[in-house]
Design a protein around this motif. Sequence first.
Motif, PDB file in Angstrom:
ATOM      1  N   HIS A 276     -35.636 -55.091  12.842  1.00  0.00           N
ATOM      2  CA  HIS A 276     -36.214 -54.007  12.054  1.00  0.00           C
ATOM      3  C   HIS A 276     -35.329 -53.787  10.834  1.00  0.00           C
ATOM      4  O   HIS A 276     -34.147 -54.121  10.834  1.00  0.00           O
ATOM      5  N   ALA A 280     -29.625 -46.882   7.801  1.00  0.00           N
ATOM      6  CA  ALA A 280     -28.796 -46.626   8.978  1.00  0.00           C
ATOM      7  C   ALA A 280     -27.441 -46.114   8.515  1.00  0.00           C
ATOM      8  O   ALA A 280     -27.000 -46.377   7.397  1.00  0.00           O
ATOM      9  N   TYR A 296     -25.655 -46.634  13.360  1.00  0.00           N
ATOM     10  CA  TYR A 296     -26.417 -45.676  14.161  1.00  0.00           C
ATOM     11  C   TYR A 296     -27.641 -45.226  13.368  1.00  0.00           C
ATOM     12  O   TYR A 296     -27.662 -45.276  12.135  1.00  0.00           O
ATOM     13  N   GLY A 297     -28.641 -44.773  14.098  1.00  0.00           N
ATOM     14  CA  GLY A 297     -29.833 -44.238  13.454  1.00  0.00           C
ATOM     15  C   GLY A 297     -31.116 -44.786  14.050  1.00  0.00           C
ATOM     16  O   GLY A 297     -31.105 -45.670  14.919  1.00  0.00           O
ATOM     17  N   ASP A 298     -32.237 -44.253  13.576  1.00  0.00           N
ATOM     18  CA  ASP A 298     -33.540 -44.649  14.096  1.00  0.00           C
ATOM     19  C   ASP A 298     -33.827 -46.132  13.863  1.00  0.00           C
ATOM     20  O   ASP A 298     -34.477 -46.785  14.680  1.00  0.00           O
ATOM     21  N   THR A 299     -33.340 -46.668  12.759  1.00  0.00           N
ATOM     22  CA  THR A 299     -33.542 -48.092  12.467  1.00  0.00           C
ATOM     23  C   THR A 299     -32.951 -48.954  13.582  1.00  0.00           C
ATOM     24  O   THR A 299     -33.559 -49.948  14.000  1.00  0.00           O
ATOM     25  N   ASN A 301     -32.403 -48.002  16.740  1.00  0.00           N
ATOM     26  CA  ASN A 301     -33.175 -47.789  17.967  1.00  0.00           C
ATOM     27  C   ASN A 301     -34.465 -48.599  17.958  1.00  0.00           C
ATOM     28  O   ASN A 301     -34.873 -49.162  18.981  1.00  0.00           O
ATOM     29  N   ILE A 302     -35.141 -48.652  16.803  1.00  0.00           N
ATOM     30  CA  ILE A 302     -36.407 -49.396  16.711  1.00  0.00           C
ATOM     31  C   ILE A 302     -36.172 -50.884  16.934  1.00  0.00           C
ATOM     32  O   ILE A 302     -36.941 -51.552  17.639  1.00  0.00           O
ATOM     33  N   ARG A 305     -35.833 -51.501  20.552  1.00  0.00           N
ATOM     34  CA  ARG A 305     -37.105 -51.379  21.284  1.00  0.00           C
ATOM     35  C   ARG A 305     -38.040 -52.551  20.994  1.00  0.00           C
ATOM     36  O   ARG A 305     -38.850 -52.942  21.840  1.00  0.00           O
ATOM     37  N   SER A 320     -40.630 -55.974  12.808  1.00  0.00           N
ATOM     38  CA  SER A 320     -41.453 -54.894  12.262  1.00  0.00           C
ATOM     39  C   SER A 320     -42.058 -55.310  10.931  1.00  0.00           C
ATOM     40  O   SER A 320     -41.626 -56.271  10.286  1.00  0.00           O
ATOM     41  N   GLY A 342     -40.564 -43.024  22.329  1.00  0.00           N
ATOM     42  CA  GLY A 342     -39.883 -42.054  21.488  1.00  0.00           C
ATOM     43  C   GLY A 342     -40.469 -41.907  20.101  1.00  0.00           C
ATOM     44  O   GLY A 342     -39.962 -41.124  19.304  1.00  0.00           O
ATOM     45  N   ARG A 343     -41.556 -42.655  19.780  1.00  0.00           N
ATOM     46  CA  ARG A 343     -42.167 -42.560  18.453  1.00  0.00           C
ATOM     47  C   ARG A 343     -43.617 -42.099  18.571  1.00  0.00           C
ATOM     48  O   ARG A 343     -44.353 -42.531  19.472  1.00  0.00           O
TER      49      ARG A 343
END
Length: 416
Positions: A276, A280, A296-299, A301-302, A305, A320, A342-343
Amino acid sequence: MTPTILFVDDEPDLEALILQKFRRKIRDGLLAIMFARDGIEALESLEQNPHVDMVVSDINMPRMDGLSLLQKLQEAEDKKSTIIVSAYGDMSNIRTAMNRGAFDFLTKPIDFADLETTIEKTLRHIEMLREVRRRQAEAERAHAALSRHFSPELAKRLAAGSDSEGIEVQWRDVAVIFTDITGFTSLVESAAPETLGGLLNEYVGGMTEVIFAHEGTVAKIIGDAIHVLFNAPGDQPDYATRAVACAHDLDRWAQDFCVRQKARGVNFGTTRIGIHAGAALVGNFGGNRFFDYTAYGDTINIAARLEAANKQLGTRICVSSSVAEAAANFQGRPVGDLMLRGRSEPLRAFEPLPQDKFDAPATAQYAEAFARMEAGDAAAMPAFAALVGMHADDPLAGFHLRRLLNGAKGIRIQLD
């Protein structure tokens, strides 16, 4: 630390003269002075007192003269800066001394003002050398730490101080790769420790070499899982393209590794890869004592996943739309709109394909079947059935056929 000087001379009056001349500095703790009568006694004293900073030695002495002592000092691992003292007319000995590595020389009778100036100059030189060695040692330690994360060339630049601002914590647009191995927990429980250790070291070592070949940054290695960054710490405008190319090479290397292990009777699992791209928080999060360059960050985590999504989809690489759209000449096929844990919003995902598979007729058949499924066309089910009939080894086509047979419609996919 108080500088310490060893005077080596067999003249009986010299010790008293030196102590008298430097009495104030000795009293104030600015200087420490030791004495030896000849070269042999000097070597014994240095062995017992390795903290001695410099040596001031006469040439003509019994048992071992100053030139022989100088040679011994230069052969030692901890070379002592040495000032040679000789008679004014003895220039041949002085030349010999300088050729053997003496830092400076003085003539007799000694001018004590000249002696003091020469000692101060020598001590400054010694301090400068120590600072150079200290910085070199720090650079070597930094390089050793950085080499765990960065390609060798980048590690050298960072250890030398170039691009060091990239180590500070900051928001950056990055491409993130996560890799993991299927069934690794079972392998841990069943394999002998020495077998597992060798397997994992070979696997991680090979994967890391591939990452470094693409100038990626290894942010973390946790067991069998590897976390990779592109566009950090240095700028890589083509970071999405690099990430996709790296993923293909990681996939090829991991598949070859599995084949090699199978020939040895070891069932090593398939490597899954998720990619992805986005913003971050990246930098050294190790505090003052440790170096821990990560993100760290949503990037992040995606990406993790998407790696896990491969297990349900049957794919080995899942990226992605942000990666597919940013990568130059991206070649792949759509997977669907994934509802990741989580999204609340779906994420369009793709399976990147190597050139030979992308050019194969099956890819065009898949694209047609997917378009029908996206449009809600009932003909999507027979289209996927025909594709699976001709290519039973296509797990993604089989995944969509099962969805449609179970009553699913469209391309939105709810993952566990």
